[in-house]
Scaffold this motif. Structure first.
Motif, PDB file in Angstrom:
ATOM      1  N   TYR A   1       1.032  -1.126   0.069  1.00 52.96           N
ATOM      2  CA  TYR A   1      -0.132  -0.079  -0.077  1.00 52.96           C
ATOM      3  C   TYR A   1       0.843   1.210   0.023  1.00 52.96           C
ATOM      4  CZ  TYR A   1      -3.596   3.314   1.323  1.00 52.96           C
ATOM      5  OH  TYR A   1      -4.509   4.325   1.378  1.00 52.96           O
ATOM      6  N   ILE A  57      -1.809   3.324  -4.708  1.00 56.85           N
ATOM      7  CA  ILE A  57      -1.546   2.025  -5.303  1.00 56.85           C
ATOM      8  C   ILE A  57      -2.022   0.940  -4.024  1.00 56.85           C
ATOM      9  CG2 ILE A  57      -0.241   0.267  -5.985  1.00 56.85           C
ATOM     10  CD1 ILE A  57      -1.012   2.217  -7.981  1.00 56.85           C
ATOM     11  N   VAL A  70      -2.362  -3.107  -3.294  1.00 58.53           N
ATOM     12  CA  VAL A  70      -2.082  -4.559  -3.624  1.00 58.53           C
ATOM     13  C   VAL A  70      -2.662  -5.381  -2.442  1.00 58.53           C
ATOM     14  CG1 VAL A  70      -0.667  -6.035  -4.672  1.00 58.53           C
ATOM     15  CG2 VAL A  70      -0.184  -3.928  -5.203  1.00 58.53           C
ATOM     16  N   ARG A 125       1.729  -2.972 -10.723  1.00 57.37           N
ATOM     17  CA  ARG A 125       1.729  -2.132  -9.687  1.00 57.37           C
ATOM     18  C   ARG A 125       1.730  -0.603  -9.892  1.00 57.37           C
ATOM     19  NH1 ARG A 125       4.515  -5.722  -4.889  1.00 57.37           N
ATOM     20  NH2 ARG A 125       3.124  -7.559  -5.061  1.00 57.37           N
ATOM     21  N   SER A 159      -7.215  -7.882 -16.665  1.00 51.54           N
ATOM     22  CA  SER A 159      -7.868  -7.312 -15.358  1.00 51.54           C
ATOM     23  C   SER A 159      -9.144  -7.128 -15.442  1.00 51.54           C
ATOM     24  CB  SER A 159      -7.170  -6.315 -14.794  1.00 51.54           C
ATOM     25  OG  SER A 159      -5.750  -6.517 -14.650  1.00 51.54           O
ATOM     26  N   GLU A 164      -4.908 -12.255  -5.998  1.00 52.10           N
ATOM     27  CA  GLU A 164      -4.395 -11.081  -5.673  1.00 52.10           C
ATOM     28  C   GLU A 164      -4.634  -9.966  -6.767  1.00 52.10           C
ATOM     29  OE1 GLU A 164       0.056 -10.110  -3.897  1.00 52.10           O
ATOM     30  OE2 GLU A 164       0.130  -9.678  -6.036  1.00 52.10           O
ATOM     31  N   SER A 195      -4.390  -5.645  -7.384  1.00 54.82           N
ATOM     32  CA  SER A 195      -3.882  -4.351  -7.594  1.00 54.82           C
ATOM     33  C   SER A 195      -4.940  -3.351  -8.038  1.00 54.82           C
ATOM     34  CB  SER A 195      -2.846  -4.037  -8.449  1.00 54.82           C
ATOM     35  OG  SER A 195      -1.872  -4.997  -8.201  1.00 54.82           O
ATOM     36  N   ARG A 224      -6.248   1.019  -8.091  1.00 55.66           N
ATOM     37  CA  ARG A 224      -5.852   2.599  -8.075  1.00 55.66           C
ATOM     38  C   ARG A 224      -6.745   3.063  -6.995  1.00 55.66           C
ATOM     39  NH1 ARG A 224      -7.484   3.801 -12.664  1.00 55.66           N
ATOM     40  NH2 ARG A 224      -9.491   4.351 -12.170  1.00 55.66           N
TER      41      ARG A 224
END
Length: 345
Positions: free
Chosen positions: A50, A56, A58, A132, A143, A158, A160, A162
């Protein structure tokens, strides 16, 4: 089954000989989902990266949504697409459902904030896509594909994102007493002007509600201009900030809940055809309605689709056309050739 690592998850999927239901918190399951052997992702949890300054985040897919929201709030940030925080909901379930709230009209859906994923395919392969950083356009954007796929293309491990700063000022405004037709017209007028609306909805008994966010002076100027723009619809008054929570209806026991996506201009006719509208969001593009259990609404022709999200079986109206159905089947066949993955939530 509740694997604690991505490798263990991949091993379970490779060895599976029968379908698996992919379950996070199980809070967003639709009729017919979750019936096979359950593969839970809730042990895959924790924030791995973070960087508030870079906006960002994750996070592992099984992390509770409430934990993610608390960590972001501590830094004055949030998930801009505003997913509803159902008790027990996981961030992976949010992405699998592409769950997006009222702020979608301003910042986009969950998939628009998603910049990277890791997932395991139906044949046990671990895939990483995106990254990332926000400027990542190389190759296929899986994604976007995974958001809303409901666990049928792969098991998310996992994610990621914005992130978005929390606005210093938020005002909910109301045009009470408007029926659906007048409300949709008012919301359309507001959304097509330079007012940076972050919420535009209609609730039976409440009328139209709008939200302005930003710096105090900016909100004040935009509110004044918006009041003048909407004067023909009535006086723009202070609204209840809690009203936005009513746009995330619970599953009702006295009927089946349907979710209808349409063009805002089609909403009034659709609303008139429905026995009980619960809420209208996204300026008229999203309708939640209750119909008698086991029945289907008699909808006029429209350009979107309607999905039964509670009840015994899932129904989508109109049924996908043959070309779309074939493309979906081929896509699922690529990612899950053995048809092992059966829904997520």
């Amino acid at each position: 089954m509740q694997p604690e690592t991505e490798l263990a998850l991949a091993d379970i999927i490779r060895k599976a000989r029968a379908p698996l239901s992919i379950i996070g918190g199980g809070t967003r399951l639709r009729p017919g989902e979750g019936q096979a052997d359950r593969l839970r992702t809730t042990a895959l949890r924790g924030i791995t990266l973070y960087e508030p300054e870079a906006l960002i985040l994750v996070v592992r897919a099984g992390t509770p949504l409430a934990d993610v929201q608390a960590a972001l709030k501590a830094e004055g940030q949030m998930l801009g697409f505003e997913p509803d925080a159902r008790p027990g909901s996981t961030i992976g379930g949010v992405v699998a459902a592409n769950a997006s709230g009222p702020r979608r009209v301003q910042v986009g859906a969950c998939r628009d904030a998603l910049i990277g994923v890791r997932f395991v395919t139906g044949d046990g392969q671990i895939v990483k896509n995106g990254g990332r950083v926000m400027k990542n356009v190389t190759g296929y954007d899986l994604s976007k594909l995974m958001a809303g796929s409901r666990g049928t293309l792969g098991v998310l491990t996992e994610l990621s994102f914005r992130t978005t700063p929390i606005a210093p000022v938020s005002q909910t405004l109301s045009l009470p007493g408007l029926d659906a037709t007048a409300a949709i017209a008012a919301l359309t007028s507001a959304l097509t002007g330079p007012y940076e609306i972050s919420g535009a909805a209609w609730l039976p008994g409440h009328g139209a509600i709008l939200r302005l966010e930003g710096l105090e002076r900016s909100v004040s100027i935009r509110r004044k201009a918006l009041s003048a723009r909407l004067a023909e619809f009535g006086e723009l008054t202070e609204g209840d900030p809690q009203a936005w929570l009513l746009l995330h209806p619970n599953i009702h026991s006295d009927g089946d809940l349907w979710r209808i996506i349409c063009r805002p201009g089609e909403a009034p006719a659709l609303i008139a055809s429905l026995p009980h509208v619960v809420a209208v969001d996204w300026g008229g593009a999203l309708i939640h309605a209750l119909v008698p259990a086991g029945t289907q609404p008699a909808l006029p022709k429209f350009s979107g689709h309607a999905t039964r999200i509670s009840g015994d079986t899932q129904v989508i109206l109109p049924a996908p056309d043959p070309v779309t159905a074939r493309l979906n089947a081929e896509l699922q066949g690529r990612f899950d050739p053995r048809a092992i993955l059966q829904g997520a939530g």
